[in-house]
Scaffold this motif. Structure first.
Motif, PDB file in Angstrom:
ATOM      1  N   UNK A  38     -32.106   2.187   5.498  1.00 23.54           N
ATOM      2  CA  UNK A  38     -30.730   2.264   5.930  1.00 23.54           C
ATOM      3  C   UNK A  38     -30.135   1.587   7.088  1.00 23.54           C
ATOM      4  N   UNK A  39     -29.039   0.954   6.810  1.00 21.64           N
ATOM      5  CA  UNK A  39     -28.239   0.052   7.796  1.00 21.64           C
ATOM      6  C   UNK A  39     -26.784   0.143   7.564  1.00 21.64           C
ATOM      7  N   UNK A  40     -26.241  -0.945   7.621  1.00 20.08           N
ATOM      8  CA  UNK A  40     -24.777  -1.043   7.122  1.00 20.08           C
ATOM      9  C   UNK A  40     -24.603  -0.530   6.043  1.00 20.08           C
ATOM     10  N   UNK A  41     -25.757  -0.880   5.066  1.00 20.51           N
ATOM     11  CA  UNK A  41     -25.936  -0.652   3.727  1.00 20.51           C
ATOM     12  C   UNK A  41     -26.937   0.333   3.408  1.00 20.51           C
ATOM     13  N   UNK A  42     -26.991   1.323   2.221  1.00 18.14           N
ATOM     14  CA  UNK A  42     -27.989   2.254   2.063  1.00 18.14           C
ATOM     15  C   UNK A  42     -29.203   1.692   1.421  1.00 18.14           C
ATOM     16  N   UNK A  43     -30.443   2.367   1.732  1.00 16.43           N
ATOM     17  CA  UNK A  43     -31.490   1.839   1.213  1.00 16.43           C
ATOM     18  C   UNK A  43     -31.380   1.894  -0.259  1.00 16.43           C
ATOM     19  N   UNK A  44     -30.721   2.832  -0.807  1.00 19.83           N
ATOM     20  CA  UNK A  44     -30.637   3.081  -2.290  1.00 19.83           C
ATOM     21  C   UNK A  44     -29.864   2.015  -2.781  1.00 19.83           C
ATOM     22  N   UNK A  45     -28.857   1.448  -2.269  1.00 23.05           N
ATOM     23  CA  UNK A  45     -27.985   0.142  -3.038  1.00 23.05           C
ATOM     24  C   UNK A  45     -28.914  -1.020  -2.638  1.00 23.05           C
ATOM     25  N   UNK A  46     -29.555  -1.231  -1.531  1.00 21.59           N
ATOM     26  CA  UNK A  46     -30.601  -2.187  -1.443  1.00 21.59           C
ATOM     27  C   UNK A  46     -31.744  -2.238  -2.443  1.00 21.59           C
ATOM     28  N   UNK A  47     -32.084  -0.987  -2.956  1.00 28.56           N
ATOM     29  CA  UNK A  47     -33.207  -0.971  -3.769  1.00 28.56           C
ATOM     30  C   UNK A  47     -32.740  -1.297  -5.020  1.00 28.56           C
ATOM     31  N   UNK A  48     -31.403  -1.251  -5.655  1.00 36.14           N
ATOM     32  CA  UNK A  48     -30.736  -1.652  -6.730  1.00 36.14           C
ATOM     33  C   UNK A  48     -30.871  -3.020  -6.995  1.00 36.14           C
ATOM     34  N   UNK A  49     -30.471  -3.548  -5.723  1.00 39.14           N
ATOM     35  CA  UNK A  49     -30.374  -5.169  -5.642  1.00 39.14           C
ATOM     36  C   UNK A  49     -31.574  -5.833  -5.629  1.00 39.14           C
ATOM     37  N   UNK A  50     -32.601  -5.269  -5.146  1.00 39.81           N
ATOM     38  CA  UNK A  50     -33.883  -5.888  -5.170  1.00 39.81           C
ATOM     39  C   UNK A  50     -34.163  -5.880  -6.518  1.00 39.81           C
ATOM     40  N   UNK A  51     -34.157  -4.763  -7.406  1.00 39.75           N
ATOM     41  CA  UNK A  51     -34.460  -4.517  -8.815  1.00 39.75           C
ATOM     42  C   UNK A  51     -33.567  -5.787  -9.622  1.00 39.75           C
ATOM     43  N   UNK A  52     -32.220  -5.869  -9.235  1.00 47.04           N
ATOM     44  CA  UNK A  52     -31.533  -6.876  -9.927  1.00 47.04           C
ATOM     45  C   UNK A  52     -32.188  -7.971  -9.802  1.00 47.04           C
ATOM     46  N   UNK A  53     -32.551  -8.724  -8.547  1.00 43.80           N
ATOM     47  CA  UNK A  53     -33.044  -9.872  -8.294  1.00 43.80           C
ATOM     48  C   UNK A  53     -34.548  -9.889  -8.830  1.00 43.80           C
TER      49      UNK A  53
END
Length: 141
Positions: A38-53
């Motif tokens: 978690x930072x400026x963006x949540x870890x959950x949001x970033x996990x969905x981005x990682x999966x998208x990439x």
């Protein structure tokens, strides 16, 4: 089988490929942990981005960790995932109108973190693809 043998250093198959260079592995892992938290963006949001990439970046090991889950998307996650898809399509050269849309939903701090996360995740996924890292490699630990 991976392109090179695993090093004895590292906790995961990915780290064992970087483990031939322990300082690189240590720094890479540290940056990854920082960006994934978690930072400026949540870890959950970033996990969905990682999966998208992962679906486009060629690393079978990364893809096996799951596809993006639209049921988990809120408005911000949808916007970030769309941005990641544009990144993939344009190979990093994001059209200015796309940034105009992103600026309406994210602060500059969030945009900076999102772009750093996308670039780091892509580099990690490219490394996994170059090393022919497969999900079955997890069993070899």
């Amino acid at each position: 089988m991976t392109t090179i043998n695993f090093a004895p250093i590292g906790d995961t198959p990915f780290q064992k490929l970087l483990g031939h260079n322990s300082e690189i592995m240590r720094q890479w892992t540290s940056l990854g942990e920082t960006l994934e938290a978690d930072g400026a963006l949540s870890a959950e949001l970033k996990e969905q981005i990682r999966r998208t990439l992962a679906q486009e970046n060629g690393c079978e090991y990364c893809k096996a960790k799951g596809k993006p889950d639209p049921a988990e998307f809120d408005e911000k996650t949808s916007l970030a995932a769309g941005f990641a898809e544009v990144f993939l399509k344009h190979k990093g050269s994001i059209p200015e109108p796309v940034f105009d849309v992103v600026k309406k939903g994210f602060t500059e701090k969030e945009i900076s973190e999102l772009c750093a996360f996308i670039c780091f995740s892509t580099a990690s996924q490219f490394f996994g693809a170059m090393m022919a890292l497969k999900p079955s490699e997890e069993k070899g630990l």
